[in-house]
Design a protein around this motif. Structure first.
Motif, PDB file in Angstrom:
ATOM      1  N   THR A 165      60.097 -30.205  80.139  1.00  0.00           N
ATOM      2  CA  THR A 165      60.836 -29.076  79.586  1.00  0.00           C
ATOM      3  C   THR A 165      60.574 -28.940  78.093  1.00  0.00           C
ATOM      4  OG1 THR A 165      62.568 -29.393  81.244  1.00  0.00           O
ATOM      5  CG2 THR A 165      63.123 -28.041  79.331  1.00  0.00           C
ATOM      6  N   VAL A 169      59.157 -25.698  76.089  1.00  0.00           N
ATOM      7  CA  VAL A 169      59.821 -25.083  74.938  1.00  0.00           C
ATOM      8  C   VAL A 169      58.848 -24.973  73.761  1.00  0.00           C
ATOM      9  CG1 VAL A 169      61.630 -25.407  73.202  1.00  0.00           C
ATOM     10  CG2 VAL A 169      62.140 -25.790  75.623  1.00  0.00           C
ATOM     11  N   ALA A 182      68.934 -19.423  70.843  1.00  0.00           N
ATOM     12  CA  ALA A 182      69.166 -20.328  71.973  1.00  0.00           C
ATOM     13  C   ALA A 182      69.435 -19.524  73.249  1.00  0.00           C
ATOM     14  CB  ALA A 182      70.331 -21.261  71.665  1.00  0.00           C
ATOM     15  N   LEU A 185      65.989 -18.161  74.541  1.00  0.00           N
ATOM     16  CA  LEU A 185      65.165 -19.222  75.115  1.00  0.00           C
ATOM     17  C   LEU A 185      65.739 -19.707  76.439  1.00  0.00           C
ATOM     18  CD1 LEU A 185      62.711 -21.067  74.748  1.00  0.00           C
ATOM     19  CD2 LEU A 185      64.230 -22.711  73.650  1.00  0.00           C
ATOM     20  N   GLY A 186      67.070 -19.842  76.508  1.00  0.00           N
ATOM     21  CA  GLY A 186      67.703 -20.288  77.743  1.00  0.00           C
ATOM     22  C   GLY A 186      67.380 -19.372  78.913  1.00  0.00           C
ATOM     23  N   ARG A 193      72.498 -21.760  77.588  1.00  0.00           N
ATOM     24  CA  ARG A 193      72.359 -21.703  76.138  1.00  0.00           C
ATOM     25  C   ARG A 193      72.532 -23.084  75.526  1.00  0.00           C
ATOM     26  NH1 ARG A 193      75.600 -21.548  71.729  1.00  0.00           N
ATOM     27  NH2 ARG A 193      74.922 -20.245  69.945  1.00  0.00           N
ATOM     28  N   THR A 195      71.872 -26.022  76.884  1.00  0.00           N
ATOM     29  CA  THR A 195      70.674 -26.835  77.132  1.00  0.00           C
ATOM     30  C   THR A 195      69.544 -26.422  76.199  1.00  0.00           C
ATOM     31  OG1 THR A 195      71.250 -27.191  79.448  1.00  0.00           O
ATOM     32  CG2 THR A 195      68.930 -27.450  78.849  1.00  0.00           C
ATOM     33  N   ALA A 196      69.318 -25.105  76.095  1.00  0.00           N
ATOM     34  CA  ALA A 196      68.256 -24.623  75.215  1.00  0.00           C
ATOM     35  C   ALA A 196      68.492 -25.062  73.778  1.00  0.00           C
ATOM     36  CB  ALA A 196      68.166 -23.098  75.297  1.00  0.00           C
ATOM     37  N   ARG A 197      69.737 -24.955  73.331  1.00  0.00           N
ATOM     38  CA  ARG A 197      70.050 -25.349  71.950  1.00  0.00           C
ATOM     39  C   ARG A 197      69.809 -26.844  71.740  1.00  0.00           C
ATOM     40  NH1 ARG A 197      73.716 -22.928  67.828  1.00  0.00           N
ATOM     41  NH2 ARG A 197      74.003 -24.540  66.255  1.00  0.00           N
ATOM     42  N   TYR A 199      67.506 -28.737  73.091  1.00  0.00           N
ATOM     43  CA  TYR A 199      66.072 -28.945  72.874  1.00  0.00           C
ATOM     44  C   TYR A 199      65.640 -28.419  71.509  1.00  0.00           C
ATOM     45  CZ  TYR A 199      65.207 -30.542  77.623  1.00  0.00           C
ATOM     46  OH  TYR A 199      65.203 -31.286  78.782  1.00  0.00           O
TER      47      TYR A 199
END
Length: 229
Positions: A165, A169, A182, A185-186, A193, A195-197, A199
């Protein structure tokens, strides 16, 4: 222009069709066949001997890694790109050990898909150009085997950060210079959001990504994450 023949092995006919359309959007590539089962795949690969196989891992009647090993023993000249939802580290390791050209995680982002196929084309053309030469120097070797990855993923990652992942990203950020929130990207990677944040903030801490504050349409501040520092 040479047309590279691509064979798709995917048990979900809808995803197979998406992959076929993706391939045919890229100049210099064409789909020579699609297989939904192990029996179909082995029979058609033996007959068609394509340049490139797009291979899933999860099938009702087989494991794609077994088919990969079969191809390596029978048709070593056929390159393989895994296109799969499998994100287990051991699965990736086995696929790399058996000589895959690339590994793309579903849901597939077209730009990442296109980059993989164009890199394959460049690699094959470089090999073909060497056919008349008896020797190569180190610079030529390095230019052929170098992968166009933007970053090397570290071996040890903190809890909650998956290497596949993380690579996805990084690839998205490097290909979109304007950056993402975020939320954006999520949605693109199929994650929340939060999880994306996670990373993105990890990449900020590693100084691979920068976060800038901007203001949305209602004046509230947002963090825009961009590749590079």
């Amino acid at each position: 222009m040479h047309s590279w023949e691509v064979f798709i092995v995917e048990d979900d006919i809808r995803i197979a069709e998406i992959n076929r359309r993706f391939v045919e959007k890229i100049e210099g590539f064409s789909v020579c066949g699609v297989a939904l089962t192990e029996e179909e795949a082995k029979e058609q690969i033996a007959i068609l001997q394509p340049d490139l196989v797009l291979l899933d891992i999860y099938f009702p009647d087989m494991n794609g890694l077994d088919l990969l090993r079969w191809m390596r023993s029978e048709f070593r000249g056929v390159e393989v790109i895994m296109v799969t939802a499998a994100t287990e580290v051991n699965t990736l390791k086995h696929a790399l050990d058996d000589g895959i050209f690339d590994y793309i995680v579903k849901p597939v982002i077209f730009q990442r898909f296109k980059d993989a196929l164009l890199h394959f084309s460049e690699y094959k053309k470089s090999i073909h150009q060497l056919s008349a030469d008896k020797e190569v120097n180190q610079n030529v070797i390095d230019s052929i085997i170098k992968r166009e990855k933007s970053e090397v993923i570290p071996q040890s990652l903190p809890k909650g950060i998956d290497p596949i992942t993380l690579d996805k990203v990084l690839t998205m950020l490097s290909n979109h210079k304007k950056g993402f929130t975020a939320d954006d990207l999520g949605q693109l990677i199929g994650a929340s959001r939060t999880t994306a944040r996670r990373y993105l903030e990890y990449l900020v801490s590693e100084q691979k990504v920068r976060a800038d504050i901007t203001y949305g349409g209602v004046g509230r501040p947002e963090r825009i994450y961009q590749y590079g520092v």
